[in-house]
Design a protein around this motif. Structure first.
Motif, PDB file in Angstrom:
ATOM      1  N   ALA A 166       0.851  -1.232   0.228  1.00 35.15           N
ATOM      2  CA  ALA A 166      -0.280   0.013   0.021  1.00 35.15           C
ATOM      3  C   ALA A 166       0.845   1.239   0.040  1.00 35.15           C
ATOM      4  N   VAL A 189      -2.460   8.299   3.134  1.00 34.11           N
ATOM      5  CA  VAL A 189      -3.022   6.968   3.568  1.00 34.11           C
ATOM      6  C   VAL A 189      -4.491   7.068   2.503  1.00 34.11           C
ATOM      7  N   ASP A 190      -5.029   7.909   2.017  1.00 37.73           N
ATOM      8  CA  ASP A 190      -6.281   7.897   0.942  1.00 37.73           C
ATOM      9  C   ASP A 190      -5.463   7.104  -0.190  1.00 37.73           C
ATOM     10  N   ILE A 193      -4.848   3.492   0.435  1.00 36.69           N
ATOM     11  CA  ILE A 193      -6.056   2.916   0.430  1.00 36.69           C
ATOM     12  C   ILE A 193      -6.533   2.664  -1.168  1.00 36.69           C
ATOM     13  N   VAL A 196      -4.578  -0.099  -2.967  1.00 34.17           N
ATOM     14  CA  VAL A 196      -5.020  -1.389  -2.711  1.00 34.17           C
ATOM     15  C   VAL A 196      -6.500  -2.005  -3.009  1.00 34.17           C
ATOM     16  N   LYS A 197      -7.421  -1.087  -2.970  1.00 42.39           N
ATOM     17  CA  LYS A 197      -8.571  -1.592  -3.590  1.00 42.39           C
ATOM     18  C   LYS A 197      -8.527  -1.887  -4.864  1.00 42.39           C
ATOM     19  N   THR A 235      -6.367   1.985   9.915  1.00 46.91           N
ATOM     20  CA  THR A 235      -7.117   2.803   8.962  1.00 46.91           C
ATOM     21  C   THR A 235      -7.530   1.952   7.863  1.00 46.91           C
ATOM     22  N   ILE A 236      -6.430   1.521   7.316  1.00 50.57           N
ATOM     23  CA  ILE A 236      -6.474   0.583   5.787  1.00 50.57           C
ATOM     24  C   ILE A 236      -7.497  -0.429   6.052  1.00 50.57           C
ATOM     25  N   ARG A 237      -7.460  -1.184   7.026  1.00 49.08           N
ATOM     26  CA  ARG A 237      -8.095  -2.307   7.319  1.00 49.08           C
ATOM     27  C   ARG A 237      -9.592  -1.911   7.502  1.00 49.08           C
ATOM     28  N   ALA A 239     -11.009   0.586   6.138  1.00 48.32           N
ATOM     29  CA  ALA A 239     -11.554   1.141   4.822  1.00 48.32           C
ATOM     30  C   ALA A 239     -11.996  -0.181   3.744  1.00 48.32           C
ATOM     31  N   LEU A 240     -10.797  -1.156   3.704  1.00 45.14           N
ATOM     32  CA  LEU A 240     -11.228  -2.251   2.986  1.00 45.14           C
ATOM     33  C   LEU A 240     -12.248  -3.058   3.414  1.00 45.14           C
ATOM     34  N   ASP A 243     -15.603  -1.552   2.216  1.00 45.12           N
ATOM     35  CA  ASP A 243     -15.711  -1.785   0.949  1.00 45.12           C
ATOM     36  C   ASP A 243     -16.166  -3.078   0.546  1.00 45.12           C
TER      37      ASP A 243
END
Length: 250
Positions: A166, A189-190, A193, A196-197, A235-237, A239-240, A243
């Motif tokens: 990421a 971080v955005d 993310i 990764v998505k 944060t990333i977890r 957000a994932l 989604d």
């Protein structure tokens, strides 16, 4: 639903010197790559990190590196394939023993730093790593992110887990931008993310050149030594998962 493992390099403290936020990170990841004492870590740290992983239900991985504590395993060393084979067997065997002694088991192997980069450039070294893992346990997965180690792993029939990042940018050949070059790190971080998505859902990553590059994403690496790693992982977890991506070990 798409799924993703989140792994983290950890157990990199040594004696009284502390690196990373291991205990905080274990709450947000699904797999731990634990240093085996060559590039970082020591027996006490290995034991403590294995116990922490078991307590949090996190899969235990061996993270072998070059014998270079001062350089944190990031300096290239001239090594023969037989020497690489031996150092991988030594380190993976040690971590495997720690896991078993605590009632756990070894889940995977992921090479560290310069050793990993060396396997990308020299197929003979990649084959030595894969052979070492195979000879320890032919059912033991290898986490891979370069073509040479992936080919060596698949040739021996080892379970092969494809890793993405990421916080790193990519080149047109799906390799990471070297840290020595501009824009190698992604600090927003955005942006991380979003990258990764796309890798998980669409199977592509946008290289620095703007090219859309095909990529396979089975596991996401979080660097435990980066500033704010625990917050980044949390944060990333979140957000994932928001989604619709399921987070679990491979």
């Amino acid at each position: 639903m798409p799924t993703l493992d989140i792994n983290c390099d950890m157990g990199e403290s040594f004696g009284p010197w502390v690196m990373g936020q291991d205990l905080e990170l274990l709450a947000h990841i699904t797999s731990a790559n634990i240093a085996c004492g060559f590039h970082a870590g020591d027996p006490d740290v290995m034991l403590k990190t294995v116990r922490g992983a078991i307590a949090h239900g996190v899969a235990i991985g061996a993270h072998p590196g070059l014998p270079d504590l001062q350089g944190f395993g990031r300096r290239v060393m001239a090594m023969r394939p037989d020497e690489v084979y031996a150092l991988v067997v030594y380190q993976v065997g040690a971590l495997q023993a720690f896991a078993r002694s605590q009632g756990g088991s070894l889940h995977h192997v992921k090479t560290h730093g310069a050793l990993y980069n060396m396997t990308a450039k020299d197929p003979a070294l990649a084959e030595a790593v894969a052979q070492a893992v195979h000879d320890i346990d032919p059912a033991l997965p290898i986490y891979v992110a370069n073509a040479a180690i992936a080919a060596a792993s698949e040739k021996l029939g080892l379970p092969t887990v494809y890793e993405v990042y990421a916080d790193r940018s990519y080149q047109d050949d799906a390799t990471l931008t070297p840290r020595s070059q501009p824009h190698a790190m992604i600090e927003d971080v955005d942006q991380a993310i979003a990258q990764v998505k796309r890798m998980v859902k669409d199977g592509v990553v946008r290289a620095l050149s703007g090219k859309e590059v095909p990529i396979r994403a089975d596991t996401l690496c979080i660097h435990g030594d980066q500033p704010g790693a625990a917050v980044f992982a949390r944060t990333i977890r979140a957000a994932l998962e928001a989604d619709g991506i399921t987070i679990r070990s491979t």
